[in-house]
Each structure stands twice: as C-alpha cells, then as structure tokens.
Design a protein around this motif. Structure first.
Motif, short mmCIF file in Angstrom:
data_model
loop_
_atom_site.label_atom_id
_atom_site.label_comp_id
_atom_site.label_asym_id
_atom_site.label_seq_id
_atom_site.Cartn_x
_atom_site.Cartn_y
_atom_site.Cartn_z
N ALA A 26 0.83 -1.13 -0.08
CA ALA A 26 -0.11 -0.02 0.07
C ALA A 26 0.80 1.11 -0.04
CB ALA A 26 -0.87 0.09 1.29
N ALA A 27 0.42 2.26 -0.57
CA ALA A 27 1.18 3.48 -0.79
C ALA A 27 1.18 4.23 0.56
CB ALA A 27 0.48 4.50 -1.87
N THR A 28 2.26 4.70 0.83
CA THR A 28 2.60 5.39 2.34
C THR A 28 1.81 6.79 2.26
OG1 THR A 28 4.68 4.35 2.38
CG2 THR A 28 4.21 6.35 3.96
N SER A 29 1.01 7.21 3.38
CA SER A 29 0.34 8.38 3.31
C SER A 29 1.31 9.54 3.50
CB SER A 29 -0.68 8.31 4.50
OG SER A 29 -1.77 7.41 4.42
N TYR A 30 0.98 10.64 2.93
CA TYR A 30 1.87 11.78 3.21
C TYR A 30 1.82 12.14 4.73
CZ TYR A 30 3.09 12.71 -1.76
OH TYR A 30 3.69 12.24 -2.92
N VAL A 31 2.66 12.80 5.08
CA VAL A 31 2.66 13.51 6.34
C VAL A 31 3.26 14.85 6.29
CG1 VAL A 31 2.96 11.50 7.78
CG2 VAL A 31 5.14 12.47 6.69
N MET A 32 2.98 15.80 7.16
CA MET A 32 3.57 17.20 7.29
C MET A 32 4.56 17.53 8.23
SD MET A 32 -0.67 18.71 7.33
CE MET A 32 0.29 20.45 7.51
N GLY A 33 5.32 18.46 7.54
CA GLY A 33 6.47 19.02 8.20
C GLY A 33 6.75 20.38 8.31
N ASN A 34 7.42 20.83 9.14
CA ASN A 34 8.11 22.36 8.97
C ASN A 34 9.10 22.60 9.89
OD1 ASN A 34 6.98 22.80 11.84
ND2 ASN A 34 4.88 23.01 10.87
N SER A 35 9.54 23.69 10.18
CA SER A 35 10.64 24.23 10.86
C SER A 35 10.56 23.84 12.28
CB SER A 35 11.13 25.55 10.74
OG SER A 35 10.08 26.22 11.23
N GLU A 36 9.23 23.44 12.96
CA GLU A 36 9.24 23.23 14.45
C GLU A 36 8.93 21.80 14.61
OE1 GLU A 36 6.11 25.79 15.27
OE2 GLU A 36 7.04 27.72 15.44
N SER A 37 8.61 21.31 13.42
CA SER A 37 8.02 19.56 13.71
C SER A 37 9.43 18.76 13.96
CB SER A 37 7.46 19.24 12.58
OG SER A 37 6.25 20.06 12.30
N GLY A 38 10.49 19.08 13.64
CA GLY A 38 11.74 18.18 13.91
C GLY A 38 11.66 17.01 12.84
N VAL A 39 12.11 16.01 13.06
CA VAL A 39 12.29 15.04 11.98
C VAL A 39 10.84 14.14 11.65
CG1 VAL A 39 13.52 12.97 11.45
CG2 VAL A 39 14.65 14.73 12.63
N ILE A 40 10.60 14.18 10.43
CA ILE A 40 9.35 13.35 9.93
C ILE A 40 9.85 12.20 9.24
CG2 ILE A 40 7.41 13.58 8.34
CD1 ILE A 40 7.41 15.60 10.54
N THR A 41 9.26 11.10 9.68
CA THR A 41 9.45 9.67 8.95
C THR A 41 8.35 9.45 8.14
OG1 THR A 41 10.72 9.19 11.08
CG2 THR A 41 9.84 7.50 9.33
N ALA A 42 8.51 8.85 7.04
CA ALA A 42 7.46 8.25 6.14
C ALA A 42 8.43 7.40 5.27
CB ALA A 42 7.01 9.64 4.89
N GLY A 43 7.55 6.04 5.22
CA GLY A 43 8.10 5.02 4.65
C GLY A 43 9.56 4.68 5.27
N ASP A 167 -2.32 19.57 10.82
CA ASP A 167 -1.71 18.27 10.72
C ASP A 167 -2.80 17.47 9.99
OD1 ASP A 167 0.28 17.89 12.76
OD2 ASP A 167 -1.23 18.85 13.97
N ALA A 168 -2.56 16.15 9.40
CA ALA A 168 -3.35 15.60 8.31
C ALA A 168 -3.13 14.21 8.33
CB ALA A 168 -3.46 15.96 7.21
N TRP A 169 -4.03 13.18 8.33
CA TRP A 169 -3.88 11.76 8.03
C TRP A 169 -4.90 11.12 7.03
CZ3 TRP A 169 -0.57 8.03 9.23
CH2 TRP A 169 -1.14 6.89 9.21
N GLN A 170 -4.42 10.92 5.71
CA GLN A 170 -5.09 10.46 4.96
C GLN A 170 -5.97 11.56 4.31
OE1 GLN A 170 -6.73 6.51 5.73
NE2 GLN A 170 -4.86 5.60 5.62
N ARG A 171 -7.52 11.50 4.32
CA ARG A 171 -8.18 12.47 3.84
C ARG A 171 -8.67 13.49 4.79
NH1 ARG A 171 -12.02 8.18 3.76
NH2 ARG A 171 -14.07 8.66 4.99
N TYR A 172 -8.30 13.19 6.24
CA TYR A 172 -8.68 14.15 7.26
C TYR A 172 -7.54 15.01 7.54
CZ TYR A 172 -12.92 10.97 7.46
OH TYR A 172 -14.04 10.68 7.33
#
Length: 277
Positions: A26-43, A167-172
């Motif tokens: 299954a395709a990995t969902s997108y995750v959001m990041g910015n200068s305050e979020s630190g390290v973002i993990t995806a896949g 923030d977001a997770w899939q369509r929400y």
C-alpha cells in the motif's frame, strides 16, 4: 497438436508457480512537516527542515543529505517517503507583497520541479492527499484560508475561509481558526475532500498527532491561556473526529504544552508534568 499445446501450458504453469510472488504494498500516506516539527518519518526515509534547507536520510542511522535549498524561505513540506513537496516564500506580512512557490523533489535528491506560484500570499502549511495539494495561505497580518491545488487539472480553489491546516492523516485534517497564540481556540477535524468540519473542542491551546490519533488540550472556557490560569483536560480523538476520550483528570494551570506523551504547564509558578499516554 492439442496434446503438445496442453503439455506446453502445463510446463508454463509449473514454472509460474515456482516464481516468487511479490506482495502488493500500500502507498505510504503523506505526512506534514515544518521548521518546528523536527524529523518527519515516512516510509523508509526521514526528512527535516533546518536552516532554510531540506535534508533527507534513509532509515534512522543514515547520513543526512541536502535535497533542497532556496534563496527564499522554505517554511513547510510534506512527504510520503518518495517525493517531497515544499513551499518557499518571499511574502511580506507587513507590506502584503511578494509570492510563494511550491516545488517537488525526489526524497533521494535531484532537481526540484516548480509546481505552482501563488502571488501576494505566504504558505505556512502544505499537505498532499491523492492528486491535490492542500495549502494554508496567509495574507495581511493575520488572515489565513485553506486552499487546494489540483496536480491533475491545475485548478486552485478555496476550501475554507479562516482555517489553518496543522496536521493531516489520509483524507482528514486537523484545523483551527488561527494560530495558537494567546487565546484558546476551536479545534476541528475536517474532511479535506468535502470541506466539512467536526468540532473537537471549543477551547484548545495545543495538540499533537500520532498516526490516526490527535491528542489535544481542552479548556473548559475561553481564556488567554498563555497568562490566565484555567481548568483543562487532555483528550484524544481519531483524526476523523470520532471516539473522543478524556485521558486525564481536571488540571489547573496556564501556558500548557504537549510534548511526546506528557503535558507540561505552569501551576502557581511551579512547572507540573503529567503523563497522558
């Protein structure tokens, strides 16, 4: 001839059965990041924004590689571990002049591709779901609207006025009416496909998301939470706005902050720390 064809088919079927079957992933969902979020993990990749530059690395032990930098300010990004979309901005909130631009770049590195230019606005948040980018576009000193940009037909349209996508997770998505600044503010779950919202609380002063869940500070009344002491609890809900659950007893204090699985707040001049998950 028929017997020969049948024998040949039987041999081919036997060979195919011996070949290894590759599972469909299954395709990995997108995750959001910015200068305050630190390290973002995806896949299998991690991405971070530091010093106006984007860095990525494979797994947690790899070395960081710069994948994007810009003369304009890079303020936010979204990634699924394969592609990174990021926004740059030269917009001035004082003069209301300048522009923002959205780019994409492979998480492994390479040439960036410009996607769209937004004139006379800044972009503070970006997220991709299916073939659309969702952008929090800012203007003036405090204006903010949520827009979508179709990667398919290039249409740019307003989803909701006076909304910030945090923030977001899939369509929400998790949205507010503005920034967490002084006052506790309403917190909503939004169906990004329809723009419909579901209120999680009338008075929130901070939240974090973890996968399909959002954890948030819920005050009992509207106060200037950075300076005024008030009663609040920590609640949890799915990002779709369901299964709301209170996780702590009633706490009293000001300027609360959620970090990891704790909330830290000021109680009569002393810092209190309460675990909520």
């Amino acid at each position: 001839m028929k017997r020969k064809k049948m024998r040949l088919m039987a041999v081919l079927m036997a060979i195919l059965m011996l070949l290894p079957v590759q599972p469909v992933q299954a395709a990995t969902s997108y995750v959001m990041g910015n200068s305050e979020s630190g390290v973002i993990t995806a896949g299998s990749y991690q991405v971070k924004l530091s010093g106006n530059k984007l860095y990525a690395r494979r797994k947690k032990s790899g070395g960081w590689k710069k994948i994007a930098s810009s003369g304009s300010n890079i303020g936010c990004f979204t990634t699924n571990g394969g592609t990174v979309y990021y926004a740059t901005s030269s917009y001035s909130y004082i003069t209301s002049g300048g522009k923002s631009q959205v780019y994409s770049v492979p998480v492994k590195g390479g040439s960036s591709k410009r996607i769209v230019t937004i004139n006379n606005k800044g972009i503070s948040n970006i997220y991709r779901y299916k073939d659309k980018l969702y952008l929090t576009e800012r203007y003036g000193k405090s204006g903010s609207d949520l827009y979508s940009y179709s990667l398919k037909n290039k249409k740019h349209r307003k989803v909701s006025s006076r909304k910030v996508l945090y923030d977001a997770w899939q369509r929400y998505g998790i949205v507010t009416n503005g920034r967490y600044y002084k006052w506790a503010t309403p917190l909503y779950s939004m169906n990004l496909s329809t723009g419909r919202t579901r209120k999680l609380t009338s008075y929130s002063y901070g939240h974090i998301t973890s996968g399909n869940y959002v954890y948030y500070i819920s005050y009992f009344s509207g106060i200037s939470a950075d300076k005024q002491s008030g009663s609040f609890v920590i609640k949890r809900a799915t990002v779709s706005g369901n299964s709301i659950k209170t996780l702590t007893k009633t706490l009293v204090g000001k300027n609360p902050r959620i970090s990891g699985n704790y909330v830290v707040y000021d109680y009569n001049g002393s810092m209190k720390k309460v675990r909520f998950k």
